[in-house]
Design an enzyme around this catalytic site. Structure first.
Site, PDB file in Angstrom:
ATOM      1  N   HIS A 303       0.822  -1.206   0.000  1.00 28.05           N
ATOM      2  CA  HIS A 303       0.000   0.000   0.000  1.00 28.05           C
ATOM      3  C   HIS A 303       0.860   1.262   0.000  1.00 28.05           C
ATOM      4  CE1 HIS A 303       1.061   0.903   4.165  1.00 28.05           C
ATOM      5  NE2 HIS A 303       0.936  -0.401   4.391  1.00 28.05           N
ATOM      6  N   GLU A 379      -1.882  -7.087   7.985  1.00 26.55           N
ATOM      7  CA  GLU A 379      -0.544  -6.959   8.557  1.00 26.55           C
ATOM      8  C   GLU A 379      -0.481  -7.601   9.940  1.00 26.55           C
ATOM      9  OE1 GLU A 379       2.456  -7.073   8.560  1.00 26.55           O
ATOM     10  OE2 GLU A 379       3.150  -5.130   7.800  1.00 26.55           O
TER      11      GLU A 379
END
Length: 499
Positions: A303, A379
């Protein structure tokens, strides 16, 4: 048999905690260094404790078992806990109050000059690991471990025997070990002078230039199997990138070295084994061996930046879930333009976290595709470290940070996820997605730890390789997964679209 005064024995020990802290147990075995014969076993369920406490208790039990057999022996201790080995060897300080008395007790069993310590990969410590798990299983049933119930010695013997046989060609897509075994087994049945490399000189295992882009997929090189265990203990990290999503940190007291970004990809590719030259039947090459049908190709997109990224703060799945910053939004648009120009993406799958969904949305708008959310791509949960810098964590939680740096099984303070836990989650997600998308090119929009873990597993590299890969915001990497278990790393940390 030699006298006890000249006798050397091997002690292998391990400990585990299902929760860290949680229900815990240890296992230890005393072995003959020449024959590998099991001389003694010890295991115990110890109630609620941490991994490190259980490991130390396993060490104490193993040393005491050795002393009861040969009081004057010299002892070679082998453990997969980097923390315990380094501390007992005197190279790392012991700060945690729960471990100081255990380390002192271990040091009193034999004179220091008669004990030496060696770190070994987890897969070479299976006997002690099995005993520790047997002890924890017994504790779950409300009882203590009994030697008569153990099959650890039999399992260890079977593993040693299996090590002398050709590796079985099995395993999920993306496991370098299983894929290499299949490739070599197929090639070994051929004849002639043509090698795998000369039959297809375009094959590559990893690369960093945009010329290796998915769409003209290179076939995978056969890698040496058995390079590393899936959860080996971490060695001293070499990276100075302390961003939490990169999983990078350096143990005290010395600061980490700062490698040049250009060398990072080289370090990662160096973890892979070179291609194996093996005879193949003329005109057959790979065709008579592994399944070389179109692979599932994952284009791995990290990202764009958030406000936490430039400050190198821990930013996982247990924090504030920040949005993309203005810089991050520009990065998302740039990568969307680059992917649209490539024209190879067929589907988009994203982590559930906002920064990934925003990045994925920018790409999806350019490609006219929908975005599917996959929880397994989130994550690491960094627990109480979320939002802190590495220096702040070092100041507030020094013992926990040392433990985390010392073993992939150690979790951050406050119930976060260990690297071992994340690796299991990511591997399961990889297997599910690669099976569902065979022959297709899929964009996975995710984070540093999942991407590095996919690269590591594809290369068959140890956990410390996580610290040796550079992975910038909005960077692109790529891995192809073949049906026979082979994986080919094609791209790592491409940021050409941001320049």
């Amino acid at each position: 048999m030699t006298s006890s005064s000249s006798r050397e024995v091997i002690v292998e020990a391990d400990g585990g905690s299902r929760g860290n802290p949680g229900p815990a147990g240890y296992g230890a075995v005393v072995l003959d260094p020449v024959t590998g014969e099991t001389l003694a076993e010890a295991a115990e369920y110890i109630g609620v404790a941490t991994n490190n406490v259980a490991e130390y208790k396993g060490l104490v039990a193993g040393l005491k078992a050795a002393r009861s057999l040969f009081p004057d022996a010299t002892v070679h201790v082998r453990m997969d806990s980097k923390l315990v080995v380094e501390q007992m060897s005197g190279r790392w300080k012991i700060k945690h109050p729960d471990m100081k008395p255990l380390a002192a007790e271990a040091g009193r069993v034999f004179p220091a000059g008669r004990v030496r310590y060696e770190w070994i990969p987890r897969e070479r410590n299976k006997h002690a690991d099995r005993l520790a798990n047997e002890a924890m299983d017994a504790g779950k049933q409300g009882r203590q471990w009994e030697p008569s119930d153990s099959t650890a010695a039999l399992d260890a013997a079977a593993a040693r025997n299996a090590a002398t046989l050709p590796p079985a060609p099995s395993g999920p897509p993306g496991d370098a070990t299983a894929g290499a075994a299949r490739a070599r087994a197929a090639l070994a049945t051929g004849s002639g002078s043509t090698t795998a490399a000369s039959a297809d000189p375009g094959r590559t295992g990893t690369g960093t230039s945009s010329g290796a882009w998915p769409g003209s997929v290179a076939r995978p090189a056969a890698q040496d199997d058995g390079l590393f265990a899936a959860e080996e203990a971490l060695t001293t990290p070499a990276s100075g990138d302390f961003e939490a999503e990169a999983g990078a940190a350096a143990p005290a007291p010395a600061p980490a070295a700062q490698p040049a970004p250009a060398a990072s990809a080289q370090s990662a590719s160096a973890s892979a084994a070179p291609a194996q030259s093996a005879p193949a039947a003329p005109g057959q090459g790979w065709s008579a061996g592994p399944d070389m049908s179109a692979p599932a190709t994952f284009v791995l997109l990290r990202h764009g930046e958030t406000a936490l990224t430039p400050e190198k703060r821990f930013s996982g799945s247990g924090g504030t879930d920040p949005e993309l910053s203005a810089a991050g939004l520009r990065q998302a648009e740039a990568v969307a333009e680059a992917l649209a120009a490539r024209g190879t993406i067929q589907e988009i799958v994203s982590s559930p976290l906002t920064r990934c969904r925003q990045t994925a949305a920018a790409v999806a708008a350019r490609l006219g595709l929908d975005v599917r959310v996959e929880q397994g791509l989130r994550e690491t949960d960094f627990g109480a470290w979320e939002g802190l810098t590495f220096g702040e964590v070092r100041e507030r939680y020094p013992e926990d940070l040392d433990a985390w740096l010392g073993s992939p099984k150690a979790a951050p303070t406050g119930g976060g996820e260990s690297f071992a836990t994340v690796a299991r989650r990511v591997a399961a997600t990889r297997d599910r997605l690669s099976a569902a998308h065979a022959g297709r090119t899929v964009l996975l929009v995710t984070h540093v730890t999942p991407i590095k873990t996919l690269i590591r597993l594809a290369l068959g590299a140890p956990p410390e390789s996580l610290f040796r890969m550079e992975l910038s915001a909005a960077s692109i990497s790529a891995v192809a997964y073949y049906a026979d278990g082979n994986a080919s790393v094609q791209l790592l940390n491409d940021t050409s679209h941001l320049r």
